[in-house]
Enzyme design. Structure first.
Site, PDB file in Angstrom:
ATOM      1  N   SER A 128      29.799  20.169 -23.859  1.00 46.12           N
ATOM      2  CA  SER A 128      29.463  21.448 -24.503  1.00 46.12           C
ATOM      3  C   SER A 128      29.397  21.287 -26.008  1.00 46.12           C
ATOM      4  CB  SER A 128      30.511  22.503 -24.174  1.00 46.12           C
ATOM      5  OG  SER A 128      30.177  23.700 -24.853  1.00 46.12           O
ATOM      6  N   LYS A 182      33.580  22.575 -16.796  1.00 39.04           N
ATOM      7  CA  LYS A 182      32.460  22.966 -17.684  1.00 39.04           C
ATOM      8  C   LYS A 182      31.846  24.288 -17.220  1.00 39.04           C
ATOM      9  CE  LYS A 182      29.436  23.220 -20.781  1.00 39.04           C
ATOM     10  NZ  LYS A 182      28.050  22.958 -20.750  1.00 39.04           N
ATOM     11  N   HIS A 185      34.069  26.959 -18.328  1.00 34.68           N
ATOM     12  CA  HIS A 185      33.857  27.090 -19.776  1.00 34.68           C
ATOM     13  C   HIS A 185      32.682  28.022 -20.043  1.00 34.68           C
ATOM     14  CE1 HIS A 185      31.425  25.997 -23.284  1.00 34.68           C
ATOM     15  NE2 HIS A 185      32.538  25.680 -23.918  1.00 34.68           N
ATOM     16  N   ASN A 186      31.596  27.801 -19.322  1.00 31.39           N
ATOM     17  CA  ASN A 186      30.410  28.630 -19.541  1.00 31.39           C
ATOM     18  C   ASN A 186      30.637  30.075 -19.087  1.00 31.39           C
ATOM     19  OD1 ASN A 186      29.292  26.247 -20.411  1.00 31.39           O
ATOM     20  ND2 ASN A 186      27.360  26.532 -19.333  1.00 31.39           N
ATOM     21  N   GLU A 189      32.380  31.613 -21.771  1.00 31.14           N
ATOM     22  CA  GLU A 189      31.374  31.789 -22.845  1.00 31.14           C
ATOM     23  C   GLU A 189      30.598  33.110 -22.629  1.00 31.14           C
ATOM     24  OE1 GLU A 189      28.990  28.184 -23.579  1.00 31.14           O
ATOM     25  OE2 GLU A 189      27.200  29.407 -23.324  1.00 31.14           O
TER      26      GLU A 189
END
Ligand SMILES: NC(=O)C1=CN([C@@H]2O[C@H](COP(=O)(O)OP(=O)(O)OC[C@H]3O[C@@H](n4cnc5c(N)ncnc54)[C@H](OP(=O)(O)O)[C@@H]3O)[C@@H](O)[C@H]2O)C=CC1
Ligand SMILES: O=C(CO)[C@H](O)[C@H](O)COP(=O)(O)O
Length: 476
Positions: A128, A182, A185-186, A189
């Site tokens: 990222s 990940k 994480h998104n 986000e």
């Protein structure tokens, strides 16, 4: 000379990652499906380090030292499979294929299992930081075997972002763990971006502030607890003026948020794991709603308040109240994301270290934020926290924020400004802290119409009421 590492897929991410490796002293073999990107990289940036450009997959593989380490940075899904299929026959046992794209973790698990049979290591590695992060130091979330990390780790840690000298790169866990982290994480986000957008909307509507004034508000917030990359770039976006019209840039952009899919995957996976990530889900749905232009146009005259300004004492505190509501809702988004990682780690036996995960998100990535240090401390102090929200730092911060949070949701409802992120995060918070939930009534309804049984508060076992007969309780 044989190259230390290869990168195939030289669009924005792959090109900059290759440059990052080269700038850090590694010799880098580069390859792209269409030749032009390889040539452009070597001719524009060849002076930055040692690149070996290849026109074909055969040349590319032959230019690498063994065991080969190849990073695939292409579109997720079919294109990644196509690249794996092309490279695999050219590889030898012990070689390491890294997928640095935004792959679905289930695809990563499938690919790793298939390549393992051929003796090839496959590591799904979340990366990222966007274009700039790939060049200057991304946050890296590597999955795959310990053995593959032993070979890859030193290279990845060298090119990763550093915070207080610590690389934002730790082996997350085996098989799909890196891509799972990940993905979450998104998801976070998405939630963070939605909460920021709601803050902007409510302050713009509620106080009549202009984009430039709001840029100053966000800039101010970025000096305190909310200090983060997304707040920082929000100020930049709000400050931007459209050259063609002289209007605020934010006012000339079509208000339909797009998505490539990682937020949706986060929610789909959470549903399968049974983890309530309601704040993240609302963020995904808010993007979907924004894209339903026809429905929005048809509904625009439905009754209800459409903005209006706040006055008096409430106006004086609104900016600070929204800041606190944003902070509290953001804590909920992270708590939900970490809960999802915990659930997947148990389900797949990954043994993900939560403190380390917080460490690798401190720098380089899109959700980097000052308060990740607090998350790391919370999980380092107690690895089996039932919820991040009950850790002393967060419980205290929520205590300080919760009244403002409620005022913000009330104001938004009165003005007719949609704040699904704030409202659902607050409902989650209240749901968690509620001693007794109306779920008891739902259990009663289920037993009534479907004999689905229920458990009692005072005795072990499952029970059913004979609803259509004498309405007596029987053990199920
Ligand atoms: N952009 C971002 O900010 C971020 C992206 N990512 C992820 O990183 C990966 C790369 O992203 P990005 O740099 O934006 O590039 P894109 O996702 O736009 O992918 C373009 C690259 O994929 C290659 N490609 C597409 N189809 C095929 C195929 N069938 N066979 C071989 N190569 C193919 C293209 O080759 P060609 O030039 O020949 O068309 C090009 O190199 C993606 O998985 C993305 O999700 C991760 C973090 C941030
Ligand atoms: O992975 C990323 C950052 O870490 C990308 O920026 C992300 O894919 C953007 O997602 P979307 O297009 O769905 O908003």
């Amino acid at each position: 000379m044989a190259a230390d590492i290869g990168v195939t897929g030289l669009a924005v991410m792959g090109r900059n990652l290759a440059r990052n490796f080269a700038r850090n002293g590694f010799s880098v073999a580069v390859h792209n499906r269409s030749r032009a990107k390889t040539d452009a990289l070597v001719s524009e940036f060849g002076h930055e380090g040692e690149f070996v450009g290849s026109a074909t997959a055969e040349e590319f593989v032959a230019s690498l030292s063994t065991p080969r380490k190849i990073v695939i940075m292409v579109k997720a899904g079919g294109p990644t499979d196509a690249v794996i299929d092309e490279l695999t026959p050219l590889l030898e046992p012990g070689d390491i294929l890294v997928d640095g794209g935004n792959a679905h973790f289930a695809d990563t698990r499938r690919r790793e299992a298939a390549l393992k049979e051929k003796g090839i290591h496959f590591a799904g590695v979340g990366i990222s930081g966007g274009e700039e992060g790939a060049l200057l130091g991304p946050s890296i979330m590597p999955g795959g075997s310990k053995e593959s990390y032993a070979a890859l780790g030193p290279l990845l840690e060298k090119v990763a972002a550093k915070v207080d000298g610590t690389p934002c790169c730790v082996h997350v866990g085996p098989d799909g763990a890196g891509h799972f982290v990940k993905m979450v994480h998104n998801g976070i986000e998405y939630a963070d971006m939605q909460l920021i957008a709601e803050s902007y909307d409510l302050l713009r509507q509620g106080l009549g502030l202009g984009a430039k004034e709001l840029a100053e508000v966000f800039r101010g917030w970025n000096t305190g607890e909310l200090d983060s990359y997304l707040i920082e770039i929000t100020a930049e976006v709000l400050d931007q003026v459209d050259a063609a019209t002289g209007k605020a840039f934010v006012d000339i952009v079509l208000d339909q948020a797009e998505q490539k899919g990682t937020g949706r995957w986060t929610v789909q996976t959470a549903l399968e794991l049974g983890v309530p990530i309601s704040g993240i889900a609302e963020a995904v749905f808010a993007r979907s709603l924004s894209g339903h232009a026809d429905q929005r146009a048809a509904a625009v005259n439905l009754p209800g308040p459409s903005g209006g300004t706040v006055t008096g004492a409430r106006a004086e505190t609104l900016v600070e109240d929204v800041r606190l509501a944003l902070y509290a809702s953001k804590m909920v988004a992270y708590a939900q994301g970490f809960d999802q990682i915990i659930a997947a780690s148990k389900e797949y036996g990954w043994d993900v270290d939560l403190g380390s995960t917080a460490t690798i998100w401190r720098g380089g990535c899109i959700i980097r934020a000052r308060f990740l240090d607090r998350i790391r401390e919370a999980y380092d102090e107690s690895g089996d926290l039932p919820s991040l929200l009950v850790a002393p730092f967060f419980a205290k911060a929520l205590e300080q924020a919760q009244q403002a949070w409620r005022r913000v949701v009330t104001t938004a409802v009165e003005l007719g400004v949609p704040t699904p992120g704030f409202a659902s995060s607050l409902a989650y918070y209240d749901g968690l802290r509620r001693e007794r939930l109306p779920a008891a009534l739902i259990q009663g309804q289920r037993d009534f119409f479907g004999a689905h049984t229920y458990r009692r508060v005072d005795r072990e076992g499952s029970f059913h009421v004979d609803w259509s007969g004498k309405r007596e309780e029987n053990p199920a």
